[in-house]
Design an enzyme around this catalytic site. Sequence first.
Site, PDB file in Angstrom:
ATOM      1  N   ASP A 162       0.863  -1.196   0.000  1.00 50.93           N
ATOM      2  CA  ASP A 162       0.000   0.000   0.000  1.00 50.93           C
ATOM      3  C   ASP A 162       0.894   1.238   0.000  1.00 50.93           C
ATOM      4  OD1 ASP A 162      -2.451   1.329   0.003  1.00 50.93           O
ATOM      5  OD2 ASP A 162      -2.534   1.430   2.193  1.00 50.93           O
TER       6      ASP A 162
ATOM      7  N   ASP B  52       3.451   1.622   8.087  1.00 48.55           N
ATOM      8  CA  ASP B  52       2.212   0.860   7.906  1.00 48.55           C
ATOM      9  C   ASP B  52       2.332  -0.234   6.847  1.00 48.55           C
ATOM     10  OD1 ASP B  52      -0.300  -0.086   8.164  1.00 48.55           O
ATOM     11  OD2 ASP B  52      -1.332   1.697   7.407  1.00 48.55           O
TER      12      ASP B  52
END
EC number: 2.7.11.1
Length: 339
Positions: A210, A231
């Site tokens: 991502d 993340d």
Amino acid sequence: MTEQILPETLAVSFADLTPDLVLDAVDSCGMHCDGRLLALNSYENRVYQLALDDAPPVIAKFYRPQRWTDAAILEEHQFVRELVAQEIPVVPALVNATGDSLHQYHGYRFALFPRQSGRAPEIGDAATLEWLGRFIGRIHAVGATQTYHHRPAIDQHTFGIAPRQWLLEHDFIPPDLLQAYTSVLQQALDGIARCYERAGDVAMLRLHGDCHMGNVLWLESGEQAGPHFVDFDDSRMGPGIQDLWMLLSGNRAEMQSQLTDILVGYEDFFDFEPRQLHLIEALRTLRLLHYSAWLAQRWDDPAFPAAFPWFNSQRYWQDRILELREQIALMDEAPLWPV
């Protein structure tokens, strides 16, 4: 699309995750909070910044129940630790005295991370893009050394066929748009398949998954100046181009220029297969399909209707039909190519 569900996570709900429970959970790890808690912008999980009595603040991530298995979460933690060992600027989960990075409290699974400051990168700057490319190349060089065993891949099935099946089985599409949506969706999946055929046998490796600009924090000065990747919750197996195309924006000429700058740095550390360029628009289309199903699957979480009030309206699905038609045309064009 659906991951293995842990029995111990079936009973808990984010609705019961109160500030007191968050503070008590972090305290159970031996970190004493001073009571200051800030909820951060996250929908898939619940993420908080907590101030400690005698140490810098920490970030607590409470994982969405029924999504990842323990093994899948720990695989991600291990990958990030491998990157840290190679001095790649990422943010790993903190490990306690017994070597654990995943914790449980009253049925909730959570991990703690050091707080990482920084700003968004300047994507219009060639030197910045080259710098980003270097570090993504280093991430991929490490990612290629092993494979995930407990996380699904980014591919035509997990991000395309499975989301289509879920949406159609759960009656999210308005009846008067169902035929048009079903037809354009099949055309999109056919276009994706053609892109994969043109790309051929592309190597799969562990990715960030991502890697958009919101997950890159830039430090201006000091020993750690430059990009920091945060993340890795969506980390999966996939083609390397997945972590590159999401950094591109603007018209075709602008994206070609950006891709050129990124690859200058990337290929210093990892070989790039040019045939992956056939997958850019296919992966973009898969992400759009996956995103609609992701919203639908989370619609019973009260945070989602509040944050995405435009979802599941007549206008939303009409726009998706038009969007997919545009993607179908783009997938049949010549692939983006560095200049």
